[in-house]
Design a protein around this motif. Structure first.
Motif, PDB file in Angstrom:
ATOM      1  N   ARG A  73       0.831  -1.203   0.000  1.00  0.00           N
ATOM      2  CA  ARG A  73       0.000   0.000   0.000  1.00  0.00           C
ATOM      3  C   ARG A  73       0.868   1.256   0.000  1.00  0.00           C
ATOM      4  N   PHE A  74       1.873   1.271   0.854  1.00  0.00           N
ATOM      5  CA  PHE A  74       2.811   2.389   0.874  1.00  0.00           C
ATOM      6  C   PHE A  74       3.434   2.579  -0.507  1.00  0.00           C
ATOM      7  N   LEU A  75       4.000   1.501  -1.042  1.00  0.00           N
ATOM      8  CA  LEU A  75       4.740   1.601  -2.298  1.00  0.00           C
ATOM      9  C   LEU A  75       3.826   1.998  -3.452  1.00  0.00           C
ATOM     10  N   SER A  76       2.596   1.519  -3.444  1.00  0.00           N
ATOM     11  CA  SER A  76       1.642   1.881  -4.485  1.00  0.00           C
ATOM     12  C   SER A  76       1.333   3.374  -4.440  1.00  0.00           C
ATOM     13  N   LEU A  77       1.081   3.889  -3.244  1.00  0.00           N
ATOM     14  CA  LEU A  77       0.804   5.323  -3.086  1.00  0.00           C
ATOM     15  C   LEU A  77       2.001   6.163  -3.517  1.00  0.00           C
ATOM     16  N   PHE A  78       3.186   5.738  -3.078  1.00  0.00           N
ATOM     17  CA  PHE A  78       4.392   6.505  -3.380  1.00  0.00           C
ATOM     18  C   PHE A  78       4.689   6.490  -4.883  1.00  0.00           C
ATOM     19  N   ARG A  79       4.452   5.342  -5.516  1.00  0.00           N
ATOM     20  CA  ARG A  79       4.694   5.251  -6.970  1.00  0.00           C
ATOM     21  C   ARG A  79       3.722   6.151  -7.741  1.00  0.00           C
ATOM     22  N   LYS A  80       2.483   6.214  -7.286  1.00  0.00           N
ATOM     23  CA  LYS A  80       1.506   7.079  -7.962  1.00  0.00           C
ATOM     24  C   LYS A  80       1.949   8.537  -7.914  1.00  0.00           C
ATOM     25  N   LYS A  81       2.467   8.955  -6.766  1.00  0.00           N
ATOM     26  CA  LYS A  81       2.937  10.340  -6.663  1.00  0.00           C
ATOM     27  C   LYS A  81       4.200  10.528  -7.491  1.00  0.00           C
ATOM     28  N   ALA A  82       5.034   9.480  -7.602  1.00  0.00           N
ATOM     29  CA  ALA A  82       6.262   9.567  -8.401  1.00  0.00           C
ATOM     30  C   ALA A  82       5.948   9.761  -9.883  1.00  0.00           C
ATOM     31  N   ALA A  83       4.778   9.316 -10.304  1.00  0.00           N
ATOM     32  CA  ALA A  83       4.397   9.411 -11.719  1.00  0.00           C
ATOM     33  C   ALA A  83       3.903  10.804 -12.103  1.00  0.00           C
ATOM     34  N   ARG A  84       3.738  11.666 -11.118  1.00  0.00           N
ATOM     35  CA  ARG A  84       3.272  13.026 -11.405  1.00  0.00           C
ATOM     36  C   ARG A  84       4.449  13.926 -11.763  1.00  0.00           C
ATOM     37  N   ALA A  89       7.788  14.498  -6.997  1.00  0.00           N
ATOM     38  CA  ALA A  89       7.708  13.379  -7.940  1.00  0.00           C
ATOM     39  C   ALA A  89       9.095  12.980  -8.421  1.00  0.00           C
ATOM     40  N   GLU A  90       9.975  13.961  -8.638  1.00  0.00           N
ATOM     41  CA  GLU A  90      11.337  13.670  -9.094  1.00  0.00           C
ATOM     42  C   GLU A  90      12.117  12.885  -8.035  1.00  0.00           C
ATOM     43  N   VAL A  91      11.986  13.302  -6.785  1.00  0.00           N
ATOM     44  CA  VAL A  91      12.681  12.596  -5.700  1.00  0.00           C
ATOM     45  C   VAL A  91      12.176  11.162  -5.593  1.00  0.00           C
ATOM     46  N   LEU A  92      10.867  10.994  -5.617  1.00  0.00           N
ATOM     47  CA  LEU A  92      10.288   9.652  -5.519  1.00  0.00           C
ATOM     48  C   LEU A  92      10.645   8.802  -6.741  1.00  0.00           C
ATOM     49  N   HIS A 123       6.214  15.765   1.796  1.00  0.00           N
ATOM     50  CA  HIS A 123       6.711  17.092   1.411  1.00  0.00           C
ATOM     51  C   HIS A 123       7.857  17.553   2.317  1.00  0.00           C
ATOM     52  N   GLU A 124       8.751  16.631   2.654  1.00  0.00           N
ATOM     53  CA  GLU A 124       9.886  16.977   3.513  1.00  0.00           C
ATOM     54  C   GLU A 124      11.203  16.616   2.827  1.00  0.00           C
ATOM     55  N   ASP A 125      12.263  17.303   3.221  1.00  0.00           N
ATOM     56  CA  ASP A 125      13.593  17.128   2.639  1.00  0.00           C
ATOM     57  C   ASP A 125      14.504  16.450   3.665  1.00  0.00           C
ATOM     58  N   ASP A 126      14.960  15.238   3.343  1.00  0.00           N
ATOM     59  CA  ASP A 126      15.797  14.498   4.298  1.00  0.00           C
ATOM     60  C   ASP A 126      17.288  14.653   4.032  1.00  0.00           C
ATOM     61  N   SER A 127      17.669  15.590   3.151  1.00  0.00           N
ATOM     62  CA  SER A 127      19.083  15.716   2.775  1.00  0.00           C
ATOM     63  C   SER A 127      19.974  16.100   3.962  1.00  0.00           C
ATOM     64  N   GLY A 128      19.436  16.858   4.905  1.00  0.00           N
ATOM     65  CA  GLY A 128      20.220  17.206   6.084  1.00  0.00           C
ATOM     66  C   GLY A 128      20.187  16.140   7.155  1.00  0.00           C
TER      67      GLY A 128
END
Length: 239
Positions: A73-84, A89-92, A123-128
């Motif tokens: 379920r997580f991966l399906s939701l995340f993939r859908k947002k990645a397709a936008r 979407a670019e990060v995902l 909508h968060e940035d984990d780079s730091g």
């Protein structure tokens, strides 16, 4: 360390719990001082025990029960947002590009994929928060300015080590506290140490840790931030 020593350490940590909570909460001692006085908080079993003393919750059972219940379920939701389109979407998309190249996708890779994608989805940035240490490139990691985070350690950083580096260290105030073999284990140990040491969640990942605390761990206080509530509802609704 022998089982006998760990048993003794556990008894002593239980006996001194009230004193330690006073030091941590009332005295607001620095992290390095607390860990110097209570080095057992660098041992995985004692981090779990301390979390249980504070929350009356089994750390790993609670965390993995929910995380492992919903990976498709997580991966399906995340993939859908990645397709936008857009930055999120670019990060995902990059996360899933690497995920789809993994030769072996086991439970550890799936857990890491969910936890790596979770901040972007919220909508968060984990780079730091996430740092990498390629031991073939430098003798020491650059973590002096890292208040709270994870350090991905490998001898040669590649796409293959994106989810599963050789070790992952928990970093607090520029110091490696404990290192573990999997991303999820390191993440949940950091979560527990934040509780044990009465630290604030990283500001950049407030939603991610809120979701971990209130949804994955079930430690709800009745209030969920909009994005956290939205993800919780989506996870429960997706079939």
């Amino acid at each position: 360390m022998s089982d006998k020593n760990l048993l003794l350490i556990g008894k002593l940590m239980q006996t001194t719990f009230a004193l330690r909570r006073k030091e941590v909460i009332s005295d607001e001692s620095p992290v390095d001082e607390i860990l110097e006085r209570w080095p057992a908080l660098k041992i995985e079993s004692q981090i779990c025990a301390e979390f249980h003393r504070i929350s009356n919750t089994n750390l790993k059972n609670s965390f993995y029960a929910d995380l492992d219940q919903h990976p498709p379920r997580f991966l399906s939701l995340f993939r859908k947002k990645a397709a936008r389109t857009g930055k999120i979407a670019e990060v995902l998309s990059e996360i899933f590009r690497i995920y789809d190249l993994q030769e072996q996708v086991d439970v550890h890779v799936r857990r890491a994929a969910v936890l790596r994608a979770l901040p972007a989805y919220l909508h968060e940035d984990d780079s730091g928060f996430l740092k990498q240490w390629d031991m073939s490139q430098s003798d020491e990691p650059n973590i002096d300015d890292e208040p709270v985070g994870l350090l991905l350690i490998s001898a040669n950083s590649t796409d293959a080590t994106f989810f599963c580096p050789e070790r992952i260290a928990v970093v607090l105030e520029g110091n490696m506290v404990i290192d573990l073999p999997t991303f999820a284990d390191a993440f949940v140990m950091l979560f527990a140490l934040i509780y044990a040491l009465h630290l604030s969640y990283p500001k950049a990942l407030a939603n991610t840790f809120d979701f971990t605390q209130k949804v994955l761990m079930g430690l709800e206080d009745g209030k969920l931030k909009p994005r956290v509530l939205s993800l919780k509802n989506a996870i429960l609704a997706v079939e």
